[in-house]
Design a protein around this motif. Structure first.
Motif, mmCIF file in Angstrom:
data_model
loop_
_atom_site.group_PDB
_atom_site.id
_atom_site.type_symbol
_atom_site.label_atom_id
_atom_site.label_comp_id
_atom_site.label_asym_id
_atom_site.label_seq_id
_atom_site.Cartn_x
_atom_site.Cartn_y
_atom_site.Cartn_z
ATOM 1 N N VAL A 22 22.549 30.268 45.310
ATOM 2 C CA VAL A 22 23.878 30.739 45.702
ATOM 3 C C VAL A 22 23.719 31.831 46.749
ATOM 4 N N LYS A 23 24.251 31.621 47.934
ATOM 5 C CA LYS A 23 24.323 32.651 48.982
ATOM 6 C C LYS A 23 25.363 32.223 49.994
ATOM 7 N N ARG A 24 25.685 33.092 50.933
ATOM 8 C CA ARG A 24 26.806 32.769 51.812
ATOM 9 C C ARG A 24 26.411 31.948 53.024
ATOM 10 N N SER A 25 25.145 32.053 53.436
ATOM 11 C CA SER A 25 24.727 31.412 54.682
ATOM 12 C C SER A 25 23.223 31.166 54.600
ATOM 13 N N MET A 26 22.614 30.819 55.732
ATOM 14 C CA MET A 26 21.159 30.658 55.749
ATOM 15 C C MET A 26 20.473 31.942 56.247
ATOM 16 N N GLY A 72 16.827 37.548 53.979
ATOM 17 C CA GLY A 72 17.046 38.710 53.113
ATOM 18 C C GLY A 72 16.509 39.978 53.750
ATOM 19 N N PHE A 73 16.161 40.943 52.936
ATOM 20 C CA PHE A 73 15.725 42.257 53.408
ATOM 21 C C PHE A 73 14.534 42.184 54.356
ATOM 22 N N ALA A 74 13.535 41.323 54.022
ATOM 23 C CA ALA A 74 12.320 41.270 54.836
ATOM 24 C C ALA A 74 12.547 40.536 56.163
ATOM 25 N N ALA A 96 25.767 42.892 45.716
ATOM 26 C CA ALA A 96 26.694 43.051 46.834
ATOM 27 C C ALA A 96 28.052 42.430 46.502
ATOM 28 N N ALA A 97 28.010 41.276 45.813
ATOM 29 C CA ALA A 97 29.267 40.591 45.481
ATOM 30 C C ALA A 97 29.896 41.142 44.207
ATOM 31 N N GLN A 98 29.165 42.009 43.479
ATOM 32 C CA GLN A 98 29.619 42.491 42.159
ATOM 33 C C GLN A 98 29.935 41.299 41.246
ATOM 34 N N ALA A 116 5.087 46.314 43.810
ATOM 35 C CA ALA A 116 5.948 45.145 43.605
ATOM 36 C C ALA A 116 6.356 44.528 44.940
ATOM 37 N N MET A 117 6.338 45.339 46.016
ATOM 38 C CA MET A 117 6.682 44.806 47.342
ATOM 39 C C MET A 117 5.422 44.461 48.130
ATOM 40 N N ASN A 118 4.247 44.683 47.497
ATOM 41 C CA ASN A 118 2.967 44.529 48.170
ATOM 42 C C ASN A 118 2.906 45.333 49.469
ATOM 43 N N ALA A 159 14.030 43.323 42.799
ATOM 44 C CA ALA A 159 15.256 42.600 43.168
ATOM 45 C C ALA A 159 16.348 43.629 43.386
ATOM 46 N N GLY A 160 17.194 43.387 44.399
ATOM 47 C CA GLY A 160 18.246 44.366 44.707
ATOM 48 C C GLY A 160 17.730 45.461 45.615
ATOM 49 N N ARG A 161 18.307 46.620 45.514
ATOM 50 C CA ARG A 161 17.951 47.705 46.443
ATOM 51 C C ARG A 161 17.587 49.007 45.749
ATOM 52 N N MET A 216 15.011 52.934 51.442
ATOM 53 C CA MET A 216 15.413 54.259 50.960
ATOM 54 C C MET A 216 15.103 54.494 49.476
ATOM 55 N N PRO A 217 15.279 53.475 48.578
ATOM 56 C CA PRO A 217 14.964 53.762 47.172
ATOM 57 C C PRO A 217 13.519 54.236 46.983
ATOM 58 N N THR A 218 12.574 53.621 47.706
ATOM 59 C CA THR A 218 11.179 54.042 47.597
ATOM 60 C C THR A 218 11.035 55.463 48.134
ATOM 61 N N PHE A 241 26.914 27.370 48.847
ATOM 62 C CA PHE A 241 27.280 28.434 49.783
ATOM 63 C C PHE A 241 28.577 29.133 49.379
ATOM 64 N N GLY A 242 28.569 30.454 49.525
ATOM 65 C CA GLY A 242 29.791 31.228 49.266
ATOM 66 C C GLY A 242 29.450 32.580 48.681
ATOM 67 N N ASP A 243 30.476 33.407 48.593
ATOM 68 C CA ASP A 243 30.300 34.714 47.952
ATOM 69 C C ASP A 243 29.989 34.492 46.468
ATOM 70 N N ALA A 244 28.963 35.192 45.971
ATOM 71 C CA ALA A 244 28.467 34.909 44.621
ATOM 72 C C ALA A 244 29.572 35.032 43.568
ATOM 73 N N GLY A 288 1.411 38.239 49.549
ATOM 74 C CA GLY A 288 0.760 39.068 48.530
ATOM 75 C C GLY A 288 1.727 39.698 47.549
ATOM 76 N N MET A 289 3.038 39.688 47.897
ATOM 77 C CA MET A 289 4.012 40.267 46.957
ATOM 78 C C MET A 289 4.168 39.324 45.762
ATOM 79 N N PRO A 290 4.092 39.835 44.529
ATOM 80 C CA PRO A 290 4.292 38.941 43.386
ATOM 81 C C PRO A 290 5.741 38.428 43.405
HETATM 82 P P1 NAP Z 1 17.159 39.902 49.574
HETATM 83 O O1 NAP Z 1 15.870 39.281 49.895
HETATM 84 O O2 NAP Z 1 17.580 41.093 50.334
HETATM 85 O O3 NAP Z 1 18.254 38.730 49.732
HETATM 86 C C1 NAP Z 1 19.541 38.924 49.298
HETATM 87 C C2 NAP Z 1 20.338 37.684 49.672
HETATM 88 O O4 NAP Z 1 21.629 37.856 49.095
HETATM 89 C C3 NAP Z 1 20.524 37.516 51.162
HETATM 90 O O5 NAP Z 1 19.712 36.492 51.667
HETATM 91 C C4 NAP Z 1 22.022 37.246 51.338
HETATM 92 O O6 NAP Z 1 22.205 35.983 51.992
HETATM 93 C C5 NAP Z 1 22.549 37.146 49.915
HETATM 94 N N1 NAP Z 1 23.848 37.792 49.771
HETATM 95 C C6 NAP Z 1 24.274 38.963 50.278
HETATM 96 N N2 NAP Z 1 25.547 39.191 49.939
HETATM 97 C C7 NAP Z 1 25.936 38.139 49.181
HETATM 98 C C8 NAP Z 1 27.151 37.785 48.543
HETATM 99 N N3 NAP Z 1 28.241 38.572 48.610
HETATM 100 N N4 NAP Z 1 27.190 36.624 47.828
HETATM 101 C C9 NAP Z 1 26.102 35.827 47.770
HETATM 102 N N5 NAP Z 1 24.936 36.105 48.374
HETATM 103 C C10 NAP Z 1 24.862 37.240 49.075
HETATM 104 O O7 NAP Z 1 17.292 40.288 48.027
HETATM 105 P P2 NAP Z 1 16.233 40.169 46.836
HETATM 106 O O8 NAP Z 1 15.714 38.772 46.713
HETATM 107 O O9 NAP Z 1 16.917 40.811 45.673
HETATM 108 O O10 NAP Z 1 15.022 41.045 47.306
HETATM 109 C C11 NAP Z 1 15.113 42.452 47.416
HETATM 110 C C12 NAP Z 1 14.427 42.903 48.686
HETATM 111 O O11 NAP Z 1 14.708 44.309 48.858
HETATM 112 C C13 NAP Z 1 12.924 42.739 48.614
HETATM 113 O O12 NAP Z 1 12.412 42.416 49.880
HETATM 114 C C14 NAP Z 1 12.475 44.138 48.191
HETATM 115 O O13 NAP Z 1 11.145 44.406 48.560
HETATM 116 C C15 NAP Z 1 13.456 45.001 48.940
HETATM 117 N N6 NAP Z 1 13.604 46.349 48.348
HETATM 118 C C16 NAP Z 1 13.939 46.484 47.047
HETATM 119 C C17 NAP Z 1 14.009 47.747 46.478
HETATM 120 C C18 NAP Z 1 14.315 47.948 45.009
HETATM 121 O O14 NAP Z 1 14.058 49.032 44.505
HETATM 122 N N7 NAP Z 1 14.881 46.970 44.320
HETATM 123 C C19 NAP Z 1 13.785 48.869 47.263
HETATM 124 C C20 NAP Z 1 13.478 48.679 48.615
HETATM 125 C C21 NAP Z 1 13.400 47.414 49.134
HETATM 126 P P3 NAP Z 1 23.575 35.698 52.790
HETATM 127 O O15 NAP Z 1 23.721 36.793 53.761
HETATM 128 O O16 NAP Z 1 23.357 34.356 53.383
HETATM 129 O O17 NAP Z 1 24.668 35.677 51.760
#
Ligand code: NAP
Length: 466
Positions: free
Chosen positions: A418-422, A425-427, A314-316, A259-261, A343-345, A211-213, A443-446, A403-405
């Protein structure tokens, strides 16, 4: 006097406002000048609105006052009450309102003077109406997805692209007919209806995390609609402001796609995330670590790079993360934050959160600045990031991330994740980084685990005392 106001004062005020908008965009592009950018944009907008209101063709003010009160009644709470985490959907709502305004003004102009307009003005009016109304519904669906009101998984079905393009094509053909013969007014409501329908259908097939894009692209559409409105109303400031809005939104979308290739087509047509195995659990063994051991390890590192990602948002956890960084700095380590552009959303997500937690800008390093430093880094602590540190982006040609940097954290001497499980992520893809010998999983909430690490670290004797 009216002549002087209209021919000299208003154009000068518009020129000043246009200058403010250009400077605002320039300053908004860096965190250190962003506040100045916002203020300058606000001043420009205030001057533009006042200058427009003193133009002498405005004869009645009661409706304008009513609109100002209604706008302020909605805008002030939106600005003050909406939390930082809901900014993407708030932005989508702003675009929806702006685009609706453009669509309605275009509609009014069509019925007031459409049959007498020249072809060029009718083309501008047609583009304004189509983009205005499709951006309105598209932005509403985008805001709904981000707020969790609308299902955020892509809604994809066979033949969808053909149907969508057919609807847009039909609307454009009718605009063409209206340009050739504006007296066929019965076509106009159909153009409006098809545009509204297309906007909603365009966005429902795109996943919530994209959605951000999409919002940035819709921002660009709203800007073009406003610019076209400027041609229709013969208002040069609207043309300039709309063009700035349109081009900056487009540039931001391009930066995000790069940035997302991903290509625009992939974001808009691909249904990315519809089939991705989100939530799959990985059975391969990993090395896990607890907060106490993490504190010991961090205390031995001379150079530490912190990599925040969506999980920190997500964990603030940003305030706890800053406490950790401050503690490490006080204990003599060199601490840097590595910021991936997506990074993030949302764009700048990590910068906004870290700024909110008062992390100094000079500790933040972009991907290009930091990547060369990982081989000399003792310890990387990845906090809720996954895709942006996935080495498959460099090595696995079959990966959706290929191809994504990425941030080359795998080149550091030691890594804690640091993350809660295995879970992925988004992809929706597995991350080999978690299985490297030098990686340990905390492992755990950040927010909670980083808080524990801070506690453990502050209990350790200072380095000088050891
Ligand atoms: P990510 O690949 O989505 O991974 C986030 C990780 O955070 C998850 O694996 C999750 O694992 C962990 N997580 C979630 N809640 C948590 C919590 N409360 N405490 C600890 N860990 C937690 O995030 P990313 O590395 O930031 O990459 C961003 C992705 O979003 C990219 O693929 C990017 O292309 C896409 N994207 C970004 C934007 C933008 O503008 N920034 C826009 C569109 C898409 P667990 O569930 O195991 O905890």
């Amino acid at each position: 006097m009216n002549q002087v106001i209209n021919d000299t004062i208003v154009p000068l005020a518009y020129l000043f406002a246009a200058g403010c908008f250009v400077l605002s965009l320039r300053w908004l592009s860096h965190p250190t000048t962003a506040r100045r950018g916002v203020k300058t944009g606000e001043i420009g907008m205030l001057v533009a609105v006042v200058a427009t209101l003193v133009r002498f063709e405005i004869v009645e003010y009661q409706w304008i006052v009513l609109a100002l009160v209604a706008g302020a009644a909605l805008g002030v709470p939106l600005g003050l009450l909406v939390p930082m985490t809901a900014v993407p959907q708030r932005t989508a709502l702003s675009h929806a309102f702006g685009a609706l305004a453009a669509g309605i003004v275009g509609t009014a102009e069509f019925y007031l003077s459409g049959p007498h307009e020249g072809a060029v003005t009718m083309v501008a009016l047609g583009i304004e109406v189509v983009l205005g109304f499709l951006t309105f519904t598209g932005s509403l669906v985008a805001a709904g997805k981000l707020q969790g009101i609308v299902r955020d998984r892509p809604l994809v079905y066979r033949g969808q692209v053909v149907v969508n393009l057919g609807i847009l094509g039909a609307a454009l053909v009718m605009v063409g007919i209206l340009v050739a013969d504006p007296s066929m007014t019965f076509l106009f409501p159909i153009v409006v209806a098809l545009s509204l329908l297309f906007g909603a259908l365009l966005v429902i097939r795109i996943g919530g995390a994209d959605m951000p894009t999409v919002i940035s692209l819709l921002n660009s559409f709203a800007g073009v609609a406003a610019s076209m409105m400027g041609f229709v109303l013969d208002n040069k400031l609207l043309i300039i402001a709309g063009a700035l809005d349109g081009s900056s939104g487009l540039i931001l979308s391009i930066i995000m796609c790069r940035a997302m290739n991903r290509s625009f087509a992939n974001v808009l047509l691909g249904g990315f995330g519809a089939t991705a195995a989100v939530g799959d659990t990985e059975q391969r063994p990993v090395r896990s670590i607890d907060p106490e051991e993490t504190a010991f390890l961090l205390d031995t590192a001379r150079t530490v790079v912190i990599v925040p990602g969506y999980g920190m948002a997500a964990a603030q956890a940003q305030h706890k993360v800053r406490e950790l960084a401050d503690l490490l700095l006080r204990r003599g380590a060199d601490v840097k934050f590595a910021i991936h552009p997506v990074a993030g959303r949302m764009p700048g997500h990590m910068n906004v959160l870290l700024a909110e937690a008062d992390v100094p800008y000079d500790q933040l390093y972009d991907l290009e600045q930091i990547n060369g430093e990982f081989p000399q880094t003792d310890m990387v602590i990845v906090i809720g990031a996954n895709d942006v540190v996935n080495p498959a982006a460099r090595t696995d040609t079959t990966s959706p991330l290929y191809g994504m940097p990425i941030l080359a954290v795998d080149q550091a001497a030691s890594i804690i994740v640091v993350k809660r499980s295995m879970r992925s992520g988004f992809a929706g893809v597995e991350n080999e980084l978690f299985h490297l010998d030098k990686t340990q999983m905390l492992f755990g909430d950040a927010k909670s685990v980083i808080g524990d690490v801070v506690q453990e670290l502050s209990r350790l004797p200072s380095r000088e005392a050891v």
